[in-house]
Design a protein around this motif. Sequence first.
Motif, mmCIF file in Angstrom:
data_model
loop_
_atom_site.group_PDB
_atom_site.id
_atom_site.type_symbol
_atom_site.label_atom_id
_atom_site.label_comp_id
_atom_site.label_asym_id
_atom_site.label_seq_id
_atom_site.Cartn_x
_atom_site.Cartn_y
_atom_site.Cartn_z
ATOM 1 N N ASP A 83 0.831 -1.210 0.000
ATOM 2 C CA ASP A 83 0.000 0.000 0.000
ATOM 3 C C ASP A 83 0.865 1.260 0.000
ATOM 4 O O ASP A 83 0.548 2.242 -0.688
ATOM 5 N N ASP A 84 1.959 1.252 0.758
ATOM 6 C CA ASP A 84 2.864 2.401 0.775
ATOM 7 C C ASP A 84 3.559 2.566 -0.579
ATOM 8 O O ASP A 84 3.750 3.690 -1.058
ATOM 9 N N VAL A 85 3.942 1.455 -1.190
ATOM 10 C CA VAL A 85 4.587 1.510 -2.509
ATOM 11 C C VAL A 85 3.621 2.074 -3.534
ATOM 12 O O VAL A 85 3.983 2.928 -4.357
ATOM 13 N N ARG A 86 2.399 1.614 -3.494
ATOM 14 C CA ARG A 86 1.382 2.110 -4.434
ATOM 15 C C ARG A 86 1.109 3.588 -4.228
ATOM 16 O O ARG A 86 0.980 4.359 -5.194
ATOM 17 N N GLU A 87 1.052 4.025 -2.982
ATOM 18 C CA GLU A 87 0.780 5.439 -2.712
ATOM 19 C C GLU A 87 1.911 6.330 -3.213
ATOM 20 O O GLU A 87 1.669 7.447 -3.674
ATOM 21 N N TYR A 88 3.133 5.837 -3.163
ATOM 22 C CA TYR A 88 4.286 6.651 -3.540
ATOM 23 C C TYR A 88 4.592 6.564 -5.032
ATOM 24 O O TYR A 88 4.852 7.576 -5.695
ATOM 25 N N PHE A 89 4.590 5.336 -5.586
ATOM 26 C CA PHE A 89 4.992 5.129 -6.982
ATOM 27 C C PHE A 89 3.818 4.937 -7.934
ATOM 28 O O PHE A 89 4.029 4.829 -9.142
ATOM 29 N N GLY A 90 2.610 4.839 -7.417
ATOM 30 C CA GLY A 90 1.462 4.605 -8.274
ATOM 31 C C GLY A 90 1.101 3.137 -8.377
ATOM 32 O O GLY A 90 1.859 2.247 -7.976
ATOM 33 N N GLU A 91 -0.069 2.888 -8.952
ATOM 34 C CA GLU A 91 -0.583 1.520 -9.027
ATOM 35 C C GLU A 91 0.267 0.620 -9.913
ATOM 36 O O GLU A 91 0.381 -0.582 -9.651
ATOM 37 N N LYS A 92 0.858 1.159 -10.939
ATOM 38 C CA LYS A 92 1.610 0.319 -11.876
ATOM 39 C C LYS A 92 2.821 -0.319 -11.193
ATOM 40 O O LYS A 92 3.049 -1.527 -11.332
ATOM 41 N N VAL A 93 3.586 0.470 -10.470
ATOM 42 C CA VAL A 93 4.735 -0.076 -9.736
ATOM 43 C C VAL A 93 4.253 -0.958 -8.591
ATOM 44 O O VAL A 93 4.841 -2.010 -8.303
ATOM 45 N N GLY A 94 3.160 -0.529 -7.928
ATOM 46 C CA GLY A 94 2.618 -1.323 -6.834
ATOM 47 C C GLY A 94 2.227 -2.718 -7.289
ATOM 48 O O GLY A 94 2.514 -3.719 -6.614
ATOM 49 N N LEU A 95 1.589 -2.817 -8.459
ATOM 50 C CA LEU A 95 1.190 -4.126 -8.977
ATOM 51 C C LEU A 95 2.395 -4.948 -9.425
ATOM 52 O O LEU A 95 2.368 -6.180 -9.347
ATOM 53 N N TYR A 96 3.452 -4.280 -9.876
ATOM 54 C CA TYR A 96 4.662 -5.037 -10.235
ATOM 55 C C TYR A 96 5.235 -5.742 -9.011
ATOM 56 O O TYR A 96 5.530 -6.948 -9.053
ATOM 57 N N PHE A 97 5.385 -5.003 -7.919
ATOM 58 C CA PHE A 97 5.941 -5.624 -6.716
ATOM 59 C C PHE A 97 4.957 -6.616 -6.096
ATOM 60 O O PHE A 97 5.373 -7.609 -5.492
ATOM 61 N N LEU A 98 3.664 -6.364 -6.237
ATOM 62 C CA LEU A 98 2.671 -7.334 -5.775
ATOM 63 C C LEU A 98 2.802 -8.631 -6.564
ATOM 64 O O LEU A 98 2.788 -9.731 -5.993
ATOM 65 N N TRP A 99 2.939 -8.516 -7.902
ATOM 66 C CA TRP A 99 3.098 -9.704 -8.740
ATOM 67 C C TRP A 99 4.409 -10.418 -8.443
ATOM 68 O O TRP A 99 4.446 -11.654 -8.337
#
Length: 780
Positions: free
Chosen positions: A182-198
């Motif tokens: 959630d912190d990654v998504r808030e800072y870098f956006g959903e695209k980067v957040g989904l990359y690290f989630l994947w």
Amino acid sequence: MTRHRRQASIDLLELTGVVKENGYPSENPESPLLPPVQTPVSIDYVLVAKSGEDKKRMKLQDAFINALKEKHLKITRIEDDSLVFYGIQAPKEVFDKYRYLLKVSDACNWSEQQLTVPLSTRIRIVHYILSHVVLDTKENLGALLNKKVFEAKFCLHERKKQKHLTEIWARWTAIHKGQPIDDVREYFGEKVGLYFLWLGWYTFLLIPAAIVGIIVFLYGLGFYQSSPLIKEVCESKTVMCPLCDNRCKVWLLSDTCLYAKVHLLFDNEGTVFFAMFMALWATVFLEFWLRHRASYTCQWKVYDWCEEEEELILDIVSNPKCEPKKHKHSYLRSTAVLIMVTCMLMLFIGLAQALVLFRVFATVKLAEGSWELLSDNANTVAMMLGAVLHFLTITVMTKVNKIVSHKLCAFEESQSFAAHERSFTVKMFTFQFFTLFSSLFYVAFFLGRINGHPGGYVRLSGKWRLEECHPSGCLTDLFIQMAIIMILKQTFSNIVEFGGPWFKRWLRKQQTETLERKCSQGCHRLEEQDTNQEREMCDNCKLDDWLRNYRLNDVDSFSLFNEFLEMVLQFSFTTIFVAAFPLAPLLALINNIFEIRLDAIKMVSLERRMVPKKTNHIGVWTEVLQAIGVLAVIANGLVIGITSDFIPRLVYRYHYGPCANGTITDVDCLAGYINSTLSVFYLDDQNHEFTTDQMMTHGGQIVTSCSYKDYRNNEDHTLTTQFWFIMAMRFAFVILFEHVVVICKFITAWFVPSVPLDVKNVRLGDKLNRLKAELRDSRV
């Protein structure tokens, strides 16, 4: 929401004075439909140019900055020796307009309680505006950067959040901790957040795959000693034919005792089970990933987000008079692209053949060398050198493939950046896949099958013999190729991926003047003051921060693509040909544990901040992963059925071996299998295939016959009925294996829903509440 409903909402807002005549929010909206925006004062974007440049570049600089001012963007100019920094800040009205258009769009996902526009959203909007400003000379920001009118463009890291991410995530000592998605998504956006989630989900599911791979390896390790095949090879007195021309001599089958043991570690009954397991694992991974993604995108309120509508909204925000970019298709362009792609694929096949030639020549030279150790193992050493050269080819062709893919995508003239990105992804992955796997496909399915036999060898230019499989079996060659390429590729990639940005940042820091300034107060407080001294202090504080970001490594729209490509190619290695290398999931797991932290450190500390992008999926990569899963079933079925000795051993056990009639019980059913796979070549006065020196054993004895691995008659060297029967069983197994596994994949995909029930219920509740809110607002 339909067009009529949107118009009704706009009409209602116009009556209440919330929007102007053009349908956009007024500066002071008071309707509950659109709460006022509280946008904190901050710099959204920074452009960097060199001072004292020639007049032509300075003129283009001024023209672009004036074009930004015409869009009511606030520009803060600060000079530092040879550099000029332009801090860009968008007015509140831009974000009001964006929020309102989101409110009336089909993909409404803006919370009414969210009164502050996040910096990530502001950066995305300003980045889009800057990218679509075109001068009278028809040049945009990208063209100006290519001409060095501007040195760099970037959005700023937020020091507080950057420090927070470093403490909890982007450091090596946090390698045992989970990811703050959630912190990654808030800072870098959903695209980067989904990359690290994947990446985290992929790494997590590699654990069972690695465990099963280790069990299969230990199974082979535990039972190969008792195998009659090992005993038959190690105690054999059979003289084998030379593996190359000139200085290669006959050799004893027992010389391959060690290699036979290694071969059996990866070619046993457990390999078949593991190949089926990995095919099902790929399906389970994808299905559960879709569920995992759905949970997070629902939580982030982007489940119904529409990529095309987002671009339309940003188009209107950037230019209210914009026209829609119509979809176009040209059969002529498509045909030209198809021809160019085909030419590239032919080039990759040609490179694979070049590697074959290299191994042939290397085998000859090594066999003629003075080092006995190398000459005795010329084939194996040549295969290893070929794998290293293949890795170097992959490294070089990666850059070539990227350039060609960009050129082809530019030639296609895609309707939007999203379409351009999808097209680039498909082309680049296809090129990289063929670069990586064309040689492996040759080793797996053609090596040793087209080289002929003693007395009828296939030769290049009538001189050099084509290479043969490793004496212990063709699967050994595939294992050597995969192990070397995978280990080298992952190790080299990680060193370059981390060491390159670190060195570039250090070098850029040395090239810029180091400024040591201290700010007793934050710039947002100093900007409220009017004195020249405090204004200068604020500028110095800003300059320190901008210089710090300028020294970091550059990123672009395709920086995240490189990370995805690396991991998807690894996924290909982990699933395709895994029957030949059961330890591949273990190597991938170890690599990914470090890869997550390496990427985190790189993005947070070594690189400029990526422009936060909104999305609700990983794009076309999902379809690519599905295609790899299907190809993995086909490839592993062919490896087990065609490349390995599993089917010949099975046929021998039940049809040709001592247990075929079902009466013998005190003899191992595979006894005599090795001898059944060998044919004999006799040297006489009319056949001079080998010289006298080649037919001399290491003990000095001259032999008149030698054996080679094939199912041929000893007199006329024609293929035996046993060969054709085994070949029929091979193809029957491949068809059966693939149908069974594909059916299991479909059942698994059906059994595991792509969207969890709680996500469906939450979305249903959100839609209902939104409709009720719209109905209440329409009565105001």
